[in-house]
Motif scaffolding. Structure first.
Motif, PDB file in Angstrom:
ATOM      1  N   ASP A 214       5.087 -15.289   5.348  1.00 32.90           N
ATOM      2  CA  ASP A 214       5.358 -13.938   5.796  1.00 32.90           C
ATOM      3  C   ASP A 214       5.141 -13.116   6.932  1.00 32.90           C
ATOM      4  O   ASP A 214       4.783 -11.802   7.436  1.00 32.90           O
ATOM      5  N   ALA A 215       4.476 -14.286   8.100  1.00 34.51           N
ATOM      6  CA  ALA A 215       4.299 -14.205   9.186  1.00 34.51           C
ATOM      7  C   ALA A 215       2.703 -12.699   9.475  1.00 34.51           C
ATOM      8  O   ALA A 215       2.546 -13.068  10.246  1.00 34.51           O
ATOM      9  N   GLY A 216       1.957 -13.126   8.371  1.00 39.66           N
ATOM     10  CA  GLY A 216       0.835 -12.512   7.914  1.00 39.66           C
ATOM     11  C   GLY A 216       0.477 -11.180   7.960  1.00 39.66           C
ATOM     12  O   GLY A 216      -0.483 -10.298   8.531  1.00 39.66           O
ATOM     13  N   ILE A 217       1.295 -10.618   7.725  1.00 34.66           N
ATOM     14  CA  ILE A 217       1.896  -8.874   7.706  1.00 34.66           C
ATOM     15  C   ILE A 217       1.904  -9.079   6.039  1.00 34.66           C
ATOM     16  O   ILE A 217       1.921  -8.367   4.845  1.00 34.66           O
ATOM     17  N   THR A 218       0.548  -7.039   6.254  1.00 38.59           N
ATOM     18  CA  THR A 218       0.640  -6.668   4.850  1.00 38.59           C
ATOM     19  C   THR A 218       0.538  -5.153   4.923  1.00 38.59           C
ATOM     20  O   THR A 218       0.349  -5.000   6.202  1.00 38.59           O
ATOM     21  N   GLN A 219       1.039  -5.308   3.519  1.00 35.10           N
ATOM     22  CA  GLN A 219       1.562  -3.507   4.085  1.00 35.10           C
ATOM     23  C   GLN A 219       0.225  -2.720   2.843  1.00 35.10           C
ATOM     24  O   GLN A 219       0.259  -3.089   1.505  1.00 35.10           O
ATOM     25  N   SER A 220      -0.019  -1.544   2.955  1.00 34.55           N
ATOM     26  CA  SER A 220      -0.975  -0.885   1.664  1.00 34.55           C
ATOM     27  C   SER A 220      -0.625   0.089   2.449  1.00 34.55           C
ATOM     28  O   SER A 220      -0.882   1.076   3.314  1.00 34.55           O
ATOM     29  N   PRO A 221      -0.316   1.016   1.353  1.00 36.29           N
ATOM     30  CA  PRO A 221      -0.682   0.795  -0.493  1.00 36.29           C
ATOM     31  C   PRO A 221       1.087  -0.062  -0.769  1.00 36.29           C
ATOM     32  O   PRO A 221       1.982  -0.012   0.486  1.00 36.29           O
ATOM     33  N   ARG A 222       0.869  -0.435  -1.894  1.00 38.20           N
ATOM     34  CA  ARG A 222       2.251  -1.484  -2.122  1.00 38.20           C
ATOM     35  C   ARG A 222       2.930   0.139  -2.783  1.00 38.20           C
ATOM     36  O   ARG A 222       4.252   0.153  -2.612  1.00 38.20           O
ATOM     37  N   HIS A 223       1.928   0.686  -3.586  1.00 37.62           N
ATOM     38  CA  HIS A 223       3.119   1.916  -4.014  1.00 37.62           C
ATOM     39  C   HIS A 223       2.135   3.253  -3.826  1.00 37.62           C
ATOM     40  O   HIS A 223       1.179   3.278  -4.439  1.00 37.62           O
TER      41      HIS A 223
ATOM     42  N   ALA B  61       4.238  15.954   3.610  1.00 37.57           N
ATOM     43  CA  ALA B  61       5.873  14.499   3.499  1.00 37.57           C
ATOM     44  C   ALA B  61       6.447  15.739   1.908  1.00 37.57           C
ATOM     45  O   ALA B  61       6.109  16.715   1.880  1.00 37.57           O
ATOM     46  N   THR B  62       7.864  15.350   2.244  1.00 38.38           N
ATOM     47  CA  THR B  62       9.233  16.228   1.750  1.00 38.38           C
ATOM     48  C   THR B  62       9.751  14.966   0.978  1.00 38.38           C
ATOM     49  O   THR B  62       9.483  13.684   1.065  1.00 38.38           O
ATOM     50  N   SER B  63      10.745  15.408   0.023  1.00 39.15           N
ATOM     51  CA  SER B  63      11.598  14.553  -0.941  1.00 39.15           C
ATOM     52  C   SER B  63      12.375  13.725  -0.306  1.00 39.15           C
ATOM     53  O   SER B  63      12.241  12.971  -1.134  1.00 39.15           O
ATOM     54  N   SER B  64      13.226  14.123   0.645  1.00 39.06           N
ATOM     55  CA  SER B  64      13.861  13.173   1.848  1.00 39.06           C
ATOM     56  C   SER B  64      13.275  11.880   1.882  1.00 39.06           C
ATOM     57  O   SER B  64      13.746  11.358   2.477  1.00 39.06           O
ATOM     58  N   GLN B  65      11.559  11.706   1.998  1.00 39.16           N
ATOM     59  CA  GLN B  65      10.781  10.797   2.277  1.00 39.16           C
ATOM     60  C   GLN B  65      10.425   9.998   1.353  1.00 39.16           C
ATOM     61  O   GLN B  65      10.391   8.845   1.402  1.00 39.16           O
ATOM     62  N   THR B  66      11.281   9.943   0.395  1.00 41.07           N
ATOM     63  CA  THR B  66      10.841   9.216  -0.602  1.00 41.07           C
ATOM     64  C   THR B  66      11.486   7.714   0.194  1.00 41.07           C
ATOM     65  O   THR B  66      13.691   8.215  -0.044  1.00 41.07           O
ATOM     66  N   SER B  67      11.479   7.007  -0.247  1.00 42.49           N
ATOM     67  CA  SER B  67      12.369   5.320   0.077  1.00 42.49           C
ATOM     68  C   SER B  67      11.197   4.287  -0.139  1.00 42.49           C
ATOM     69  O   SER B  67      10.411   4.464  -0.037  1.00 42.49           O
ATOM     70  N   VAL B  68      11.524   3.488   0.521  1.00 35.64           N
ATOM     71  CA  VAL B  68      10.834   2.269   0.277  1.00 35.64           C
ATOM     72  C   VAL B  68      10.650   1.922   2.115  1.00 35.64           C
ATOM     73  O   VAL B  68      11.553   1.456   2.791  1.00 35.64           O
TER      74      VAL B  68
ATOM     75  N   PRO C  33       5.870  -6.911   2.667  1.00 35.22           N
ATOM     76  CA  PRO C  33       6.799  -6.505   1.690  1.00 35.22           C
ATOM     77  C   PRO C  33       6.729  -5.246   1.227  1.00 35.22           C
ATOM     78  O   PRO C  33       7.783  -5.031   0.355  1.00 35.22           O
ATOM     79  N   GLY C  34       6.933  -4.450   1.768  1.00 32.07           N
ATOM     80  CA  GLY C  34       7.499  -3.185   1.266  1.00 32.07           C
ATOM     81  C   GLY C  34       6.194  -1.896   0.919  1.00 32.07           C
ATOM     82  O   GLY C  34       5.288  -2.650   0.357  1.00 32.07           O
ATOM     83  N   THR C  35       6.390  -1.127   1.077  1.00 29.16           N
ATOM     84  CA  THR C  35       5.608   0.000   0.089  1.00 29.16           C
ATOM     85  C   THR C  35       6.375   1.389  -0.284  1.00 29.16           C
ATOM     86  O   THR C  35       7.661   1.329   0.248  1.00 29.16           O
ATOM     87  N   ARG C  36       7.041   1.373  -1.222  1.00 24.68           N
ATOM     88  CA  ARG C  36       7.420   1.679  -2.890  1.00 24.68           C
ATOM     89  C   ARG C  36       6.592   3.375  -2.332  1.00 24.68           C
ATOM     90  O   ARG C  36       6.036   4.005  -2.780  1.00 24.68           O
ATOM     91  N   LEU C  37       7.446   4.481  -1.868  1.00 25.60           N
ATOM     92  CA  LEU C  37       6.787   6.212  -1.747  1.00 25.60           C
ATOM     93  C   LEU C  37       7.974   7.040  -2.278  1.00 25.60           C
ATOM     94  O   LEU C  37       8.692   6.568  -2.071  1.00 25.60           O
ATOM     95  N   LEU C  38       6.899   7.615  -3.017  1.00 26.16           N
ATOM     96  CA  LEU C  38       7.632   8.788  -4.370  1.00 26.16           C
ATOM     97  C   LEU C  38       6.923  10.209  -3.508  1.00 26.16           C
ATOM     98  O   LEU C  38       6.407  10.252  -4.833  1.00 26.16           O
ATOM     99  N   VAL C  39       7.719  11.538  -3.136  1.00 21.47           N
ATOM    100  CA  VAL C  39       7.422  12.263  -3.068  1.00 21.47           C
ATOM    101  C   VAL C  39       7.676  13.292  -4.147  1.00 21.47           C
ATOM    102  O   VAL C  39       8.930  13.454  -4.162  1.00 21.47           O
ATOM    103  N   LEU C  40       7.139  14.213  -5.041  1.00 18.38           N
ATOM    104  CA  LEU C  40       7.519  14.797  -5.698  1.00 18.38           C
ATOM    105  C   LEU C  40       8.270  16.240  -5.366  1.00 18.38           C
ATOM    106  O   LEU C  40       6.840  16.694  -4.147  1.00 18.38           O
TER     107      LEU C  40
END
Lengths: 112, 114
Positions: free
Chosen positions: B1-10, B81-88, B107-114
């Protein structure tokens, strides 16, 4: 569930058979190509790469073929296993730009 | 994983709020990238960095800003944030070692914009 892959083409293969996944690339100046595997909920993982001065490269159970004439790349997986089920996509780059263009991907389903 | 971390994950957030995603790498890579991944699209580049305080826009940079004050951290901010920015969202680093010049992903961050 995953957000990626809802509209992806799907390739279904029987366990033990060979799989071939295709990719058309867009930039004639691209000289380095990569295949990635992405499992559900995970980031893309590097599988194999190839430079434009080659037309074939082999790894462990995987082979990448490059046809520069028609700008086509393929990934062959030998003796496909259940663990190979994932989304596969290609990437291309013009070396030195440090920027990559990614394909939309193909979902591989391995049938037991 | 080349030592990459992402936060938050969700993350779940509301429209109009600012959001910051963090990418951290441990291997002193110079180039770092932020992508978003959506159904029907390949990974799309938002912003990238080629060194501390050196950043540039990608193809979908509107509504996003980035900062890189240290080699190991690359921050992505959604200013409102806008709903169109809901993404991984995926962070990546570039690793060029002789024959290979590959991007490795977090590993990615899942973002949900309500």
């Amino acid at each position: 569930g995953e957000s990626v892959g809802l509209h992806l083409p799907t390739l279904s293969v029987q366990e033990g058979d060979n799989s071939i996944i295709n990719c058309a690339y867009s930039n004639s100046a691209s000289d380095y190509f990569i295949w990635y595997k992405q499992e559900s909920g995970k980031g893309p993982q590097f599988i194999i790469d190839i430079r434009s001065n080659m037309d074939k490269r082999q790894g462990q159970r995987v082979t990448v073929l490059l046809n520069k004439t028609v700008k086509h790349l393929s990934l062959q997986i030998a003796a496909t296993q259940p663990g190979d089920s994932a989304v596969y996509f290609c990437a291309e780059t013009d070396s030195g730009t440090y920027k990559y263009i990614f394909g939309t991907g193909t979902r591989l389903k391995v049938l037991a | 994983d080349a030592g990459i971390t992402q936060s938050p994950r969700h993350k779940v957030t509301e429209t109009g709020t600012p959001v910051t995603l963090r990418c951290h790498q441990t291997e002193n890579h110079r180039y770092m990238y932020w992508y978003r991944q959506d159904p029907g699209h390949g990974l799309r580049l938002i912003h990238y960095s080629y060194g501390v305080k050196d950043t540039d826009k990608g193809e979908v940079s509107d509504g996003y800003s980035v900062s890189r004050s240290k080699t190991e951290d690359f921050l992505l901010t959604l200013e409102s944030a806008t709903s169109s920015q809901t993404s991984v969202y995926f962070c990546a680093i570039y690793s060029g070692t002789g024959e290979q010049e590959t991007q490795y992903f977090g590993p990615g961050t899942r973002l949900l914009v309500l």
